[in-house]
Design a protein around this motif. Structure first.
Motif, PDB file in Angstrom:
ATOM      1  N   ALA A   4      24.584  31.882  62.505  1.00 23.89           N
ATOM      2  CA  ALA A   4      24.424  33.268  62.945  1.00 23.89           C
ATOM      3  C   ALA A   4      25.692  33.830  63.557  1.00 23.89           C
ATOM      4  O   ALA A   4      25.886  35.046  63.619  1.00 23.89           O
ATOM      5  N   ASN A   5      26.566  32.954  64.013  1.00 27.50           N
ATOM      6  CA  ASN A   5      27.833  33.385  64.616  1.00 27.50           C
ATOM      7  C   ASN A   5      28.998  33.365  63.629  1.00 27.50           C
ATOM      8  O   ASN A   5      30.153  33.528  64.024  1.00 27.50           O
ATOM      9  N   GLY A   6      28.687  33.121  62.364  1.00 27.03           N
ATOM     10  CA  GLY A   6      29.733  33.112  61.353  1.00 27.03           C
ATOM     11  C   GLY A   6      30.541  31.838  61.298  1.00 27.03           C
ATOM     12  O   GLY A   6      31.597  31.800  60.643  1.00 27.03           O
ATOM     13  N   ARG A   7      30.080  30.785  61.946  1.00 25.98           N
ATOM     14  CA  ARG A   7      30.813  29.509  61.909  1.00 25.98           C
ATOM     15  C   ARG A   7      30.361  28.680  60.715  1.00 25.98           C
ATOM     16  O   ARG A   7      29.178  28.680  60.363  1.00 25.98           O
ATOM     17  N   HIS A   8      31.303  27.978  60.118  1.00 25.75           N
ATOM     18  CA  HIS A   8      31.016  27.136  58.957  1.00 25.75           C
ATOM     19  C   HIS A   8      31.164  25.675  59.380  1.00 25.75           C
ATOM     20  O   HIS A   8      32.278  25.189  59.576  1.00 25.75           O
ATOM     21  N   TRP A   9      30.039  25.000  59.530  1.00 27.80           N
ATOM     22  CA  TRP A   9      30.041  23.633  60.053  1.00 27.80           C
ATOM     23  C   TRP A   9      30.079  22.629  58.912  1.00 27.80           C
ATOM     24  O   TRP A   9      29.313  22.736  57.953  1.00 27.80           O
ATOM     25  N   ARG A  10      30.971  21.656  59.039  1.00 30.42           N
ATOM     26  CA  ARG A  10      31.077  20.572  58.069  1.00 30.42           C
ATOM     27  C   ARG A  10      31.341  19.281  58.841  1.00 30.42           C
ATOM     28  O   ARG A  10      31.815  19.311  59.979  1.00 30.42           O
ATOM     29  N   THR A  11      31.058  18.153  58.193  1.00 30.31           N
ATOM     30  CA  THR A  11      31.429  16.893  58.836  1.00 30.31           C
ATOM     31  C   THR A  11      32.952  16.800  58.916  1.00 30.31           C
ATOM     32  O   THR A  11      33.671  17.452  58.147  1.00 30.31           O
TER      33      THR A  11
END
Length: 354
Positions: A4-11
């Motif tokens: 929702a905050n525009g962050r792209h999470w990856r390992t």
């Protein structure tokens, strides 16, 4: 997808692989020597020592894995133009590399000779695991744009098995972290399997099970300075190597002999001497004295405690299938003398000169 905050999470492993080796990745677009020095950049004595090692083990070919911009290959060619040389690197072939040097992004199917991986394993991307408050081992995720982290899914079975064998977290407090070195083990096992005869040598900063760092070793490096490890393609991202796990992987892949020692011990056995020249030479040959003094200083840096001398050398040999004898690693590199320091420096990298 972003949150929702525009962050792209990856390992960490996925983010680091893209940052270092993707189409616009750090190692495709940046000259590593502009950001850190390896032993190759410190002194020509390093290349000379590797040439002595190649001759000791009867190797007429040297394969340089993670060849950077070909610095080691150029030095070896200058020392012995008849030596077969192969560079393995994701970057394009450097301009001005001698025509006889082969260059490829892929390992050869088979290697007969000396294969050198100098500060290669530390740049193979790994996942980071952390023990949460419920004592569940979870993968750490990172936002590539900022370096911010969060806890992700629980680690899978293969990663948990690796951690149990090589870097147990379950006895630690919540927040204890580990870098899961399984991709490095697999990469090194692939190297050893391709070795038909000769010697595979990994040179890197690292640790062993009884001295794992409780907070991990993930670092960033840019322009000679340690920086936050943000996987945005702007910096080198590195983590120290679980060298004992890598050694076992090589043995399982068919290595006949293994030696784990320090760079200081190995280079000393190969004739690298950092002793200052006799002062009397300054009176009889001032120019010669200054040159000898400079070379001694470079050699001393290669074997210095707390620095490059505390790098690990993992040497694994295979006897040839055509009747060649096994390599005597102790004869070539001296008796094992593992580093006593946890790591050669807080960042592991040496700053570039100048």
């Amino acid at each position: 997808m972003g949150d929702a905050n525009g962050r792209h999470w990856r390992t960490w492993r996925a983010a680091t692989e893209e940052a270092l080796y993707g189409a616009e990745g750090f190692f495709r677009t940046q000259a590593p020597a502009a950001h850190f020095r390896t032993s190759v950049h410190v002194s020509p004595a390093f290349a000379a020592a590797l040439l002595r090692l190649a001759r000791t083990v009867g190797a007429r070919t040297v394969v340089d894995v993670g060849a950077g911009r070909g610095e080691l290959l150029r030095a070896l060619h200058d020392l012995d133009p008849d030596l077969g040389l192969v560079g393995i690197e994701v970057a394009e072939r450097p301009a001005g590399l001698p025509a006889s040097v082969r260059w490829s992004a892929d390992l050869p199917d088979e290697v007969d000779g000396l294969l050198v991986a100098n500060e290669w394993l530390d740049n193979i991307a790994v996942d980071v695991a952390e023990l949460d408050d419920a004592r569940v081992t979870r993968l750490v995720e990172v936002d590539a744009a900022t370096g911010d982290e969060r806890l992700g899914a629980p680690a899978g079975e293969e990663d948990l098995a690796w951690l149990a064998e090589w870097w147990p977290l379950t006895d630690g407090p919540p927040g204890a972290r580990a870098e899961i070195g399984r991709p490095r083990d697999l990469a090194w096992a692939d190297v050893v399997r391709r070795l038909r005869s000769g010697l595979a040598l990994a040179v890197d900063y690292g640790h062993v099970r009884w001295r794992r760092p409780p907070a991990g070793t993930l670092r960033g490096y840019r322009s000679g300075r340690p920086v936050a490890p943000v996987p945005d393609r702007s910096c080198d991202i590195t983590a120290h190597v679980a060298v004992d796990a890598v050694a076992r992987a090589g043995e399982r892949a068919g290595a006949d002999e293994t030696l784990l020692t320090s760079q200081r011990a190995a280079l000393t056995a190969l004739g690298v001497d950092g002793a200052r020249p006799p002062l009397a030479l300054a009176g009889s040959d001032p120019v010669g004295y200054l040159g000898a003094l400079s070379r001694a200083g470079e050699a001393a840096e290669l074997v210095a405690p707390g620095g490059l001398g505390d790098f690990w050398w993992l040497a694994q040999a295979k006897a040839g299938s055509a009747g060649t004898g096994a390599v005597d690693l102790c004869q070539a590199l001296g008796e094992p003398d593992p580093p006593t320091a946890l790591s050669p420096s807080p960042s592991g990298r040496m700053p570039p000169s100048g």
